[in-house]
Design an enzyme around this catalytic site. Structure first.
Site, mmCIF file in Angstrom:
data_model
loop_
_atom_site.group_PDB
_atom_site.id
_atom_site.type_symbol
_atom_site.label_atom_id
_atom_site.label_comp_id
_atom_site.label_asym_id
_atom_site.label_seq_id
_atom_site.Cartn_x
_atom_site.Cartn_y
_atom_site.Cartn_z
ATOM 1 N N GLU A 143 45.188 37.568 39.046
ATOM 2 C CA GLU A 143 44.610 38.826 38.588
ATOM 3 C C GLU A 143 44.730 39.962 39.613
ATOM 4 O OE1 GLU A 143 41.343 36.706 35.664
ATOM 5 O OE2 GLU A 143 40.639 37.527 37.577
ATOM 6 N N VAL A 144 45.921 40.140 40.150
ATOM 7 C CA VAL A 144 46.169 41.219 41.104
ATOM 8 C C VAL A 144 46.375 42.512 40.313
ATOM 9 C CG1 VAL A 144 47.688 42.048 42.926
ATOM 10 C CG2 VAL A 144 47.187 39.597 42.729
#
Length: 193
Positions: A143-144
């Site tokens: 989840e960057v």
């Protein structure tokens, strides 16, 4: 943050049902939960005072070992790492200031273009690798949010100079550099897919 007595109770429960690996998520946006003697501001500034001392961690690892349980540490990077930036804002892709108290405050992801980031990670992995004896070391990696890379002209110039077309290419670059650091310290990198 879960108090040590509750962690020990959980380990007892795991042993009772023959579970033998505790994946211990020790950093996230909301807090950095392990004392670092090399980088003391990680826990002191990034935890609101709720973190485990290295002595407590050694004791918990021994407690788990006595019950046949391995402890696999996770330190989230390059995303979910706002708590790292409270004490070390130079690691972030955009300026702070950063806090762990305010969910709606500034956030960021690790800047993978700075050599200083890898020097920091090398010292950090060396210290945590000695503290946590398990062969695996979890880096998170999920989840960057690319908006922090996309809005930074220096990061965009780095991508272009290195022939990177996407943010996924940049994250792969970061992961490959981090994997070399982990290998140097005799750890096997694990991450979310």
């Amino acid at each position: 943050f879960i108090p040590i007595d509750v962690m020990k109770r959980n380990l007892d429960g795991m042993a009772a049902v023959k579970m033998n690996v505790l994946h211990w998520h020790l950093s996230d946006d909301q807090g950095f939960r392990v004392e670092s003697k090399t980088f003391p501001k990680l826990a002191v500034m990034g935890s609101e005072g709720e973190y485990y001392t290295q002595e407590e961690i050694r004791d918990l690892i021994a407690y788990a070992h006595d019950r046949g349980i391995r402890i696999l540490p996770e330190f989230d990077t390059p995303g979910h790492s706002r708590s790292w930036f409270v004490g070390y804002p130079e690691l972030a892709s955009n300026p702070g200031p950063f806090t762990v108290e305010n969910e709606n405050g500034p956030s960021s992801v690790t800047d993978p273009t700075r050599e200083e980031t890898y020097k920091f990670m090398d010292k950090f992995v060396e210290e945590m690798g000695k503290l946590f004896p398990d062969q695996f070391f979890h880096i998170g990696g999920d989840e960057v949010d690319p908006k922090y890379w996309d809005s930074n002209p220096k990061i965009q110039a780095f991508k272009e100079a290195h022939g990177m077309k996407t943010d996924a290419d940049l994250q792969a670059y970061y992961n490959q550099r981090l994997e070399k650091i982990l290998t140097k310290h005799h750890k096997i990198m694990v991450g979310w897919d």
